[in-house]
Design an enzyme around this catalytic site. Sequence first.
Site, PDB file in Angstrom:
ATOM      1  N   LYS A   1      59.060  63.792 -66.582  1.00  8.02           N
ATOM      2  CA  LYS A   1      59.727  64.893 -65.866  1.00  8.02           C
ATOM      3  C   LYS A   1      59.597  66.172 -66.679  1.00  8.02           C
ATOM      4  CE  LYS A   1      63.577  65.981 -68.201  1.00  8.02           C
ATOM      5  NZ  LYS A   1      64.147  66.857 -68.935  1.00  8.02           N
TER       6      LYS A   1
ATOM      7  N   VAL B   1      57.453  60.515 -77.311  1.00  8.05           N
ATOM      8  CA  VAL B   1      58.880  60.323 -77.576  1.00  8.05           C
ATOM      9  C   VAL B   1      59.444  61.623 -78.161  1.00  8.05           C
ATOM     10  CG1 VAL B   1      60.505  58.994 -78.998  1.00  8.05           C
ATOM     11  CG2 VAL B   1      58.544  57.863 -77.935  1.00  8.05           C
TER      12      VAL B   1
ATOM     13  N   GLY C   1      61.832  57.709 -71.986  1.00  5.90           N
ATOM     14  CA  GLY C   1      62.674  56.506 -72.056  1.00  5.90           C
ATOM     15  C   GLY C   1      63.470  56.311 -70.773  1.00  5.90           C
TER      16      GLY C   1
ATOM     17  N   SER D   1      62.642  57.378 -67.830  1.00  4.28           N
ATOM     18  CA  SER D   1      61.720  57.033 -66.749  1.00  4.28           C
ATOM     19  C   SER D   1      61.320  55.552 -66.836  1.00  4.28           C
ATOM     20  CB  SER D   1      60.489  57.947 -66.819  1.00  4.28           C
ATOM     21  OG  SER D   1      59.804  57.906 -65.608  1.00  4.28           O
TER      22      SER D   1
ATOM     23  N   ASP E   1      69.554  61.179 -67.455  1.00  6.68           N
ATOM     24  CA  ASP E   1      68.337  61.520 -66.712  1.00  6.68           C
ATOM     25  C   ASP E   1      67.824  60.371 -65.839  1.00  6.68           C
ATOM     26  OD1 ASP E   1      68.025  64.129 -67.533  1.00  6.68           O
ATOM     27  OD2 ASP E   1      66.690  63.644 -69.214  1.00  6.68           O
TER      28      ASP E   1
END
Length: 295
Positions: free
Chosen positions: A10, A95, A102, A104, A136
């Site tokens: 994203k 990362v 993470g 997603s 998220d």
Amino acid sequence: METVEKANAKLNLSLDILGLRPDGYHELSMVMASVDLHDEVRISLRADGEIRLRCEGIDLPTDGRNLAVRAAEAFFDAAGCRAGVDIFLRKRIPVGSGMAGGSSDAAATLRALDRLTGAGLTRERLCEIGLTVGSDVPYCIGGGVALAGGRGEKLTPQPDLPPCSIVICKPPFPISTAELFRASDRTTLTKHPDTAGLLQALRKQDLSGAARKLYNVFEDVLPETCREVYSIRSRLMGYGALGAIMTGTGSAVFGIFDSEEKARTAREILGREYSECFLTSPVPPVFPRKAEETP
Ligand code: C5P
């Protein structure tokens, strides 16, 4: 049986902090978009009730610190079925980049488990479970362009980005999300994104208008050690981006291009200096829009 899910990255087209909430989280207003850059998540059920994770591409924790493992635990608790699962992650999303890699992976795990177990949970229920894993995750369940409020879980679908090329460049340092939120608490933010103007440009499918409205308040509270973010942003603009900002709490920076050729050149030049540099494009939401969601 194995199922394969794409866990798309994203990007924040905008990010505004509206205040600190009594629960310690921040009230946010963000416009997010998902892009083709993705991790691959392979899931198969196990009979023995164990949750096992393997990861390729990067050394990540494979225990409960990994959001995909946490998502599987939360799913089985909520669905009331105690199967086990093998999760295989092929990581491509850097990362500590602000691209929700993470989260997603966790969202892809929830979608896959719902399908494989036949639990048939609603998208809303999957989002509720996802929110227990991270702010998220609900957005990452459905992806696409969305306005996100609350902690990030109050989602309103928005029109897709017009076709474009996007160059993402991550400098070689991660930025701590919690620390950057704390830095924002110590500052009075004086500039805010024109979220309404950004959404209006998206409704008009005006790519350069939308790109001009990109704004992330976290760029205004970055520590001195992260100033490379600004130089990457200016370089993207110099290579012909219509707009460029840091995504989320960084450290990745992206630029939106209407010319694929210029984007390729930008990626190539920045790619000589930065190993984590990608050329990508927007992707539509995971689920077909419901009629009432049509923006
Ligand atoms: O929800 P998640 O675990 O992804 O959030 C990571 C950290 O980011 C939180 O511990 C909190 O410090 C910060 N955060 C916040 N407000 C939000 C989302 C995240 O303060 N809306």
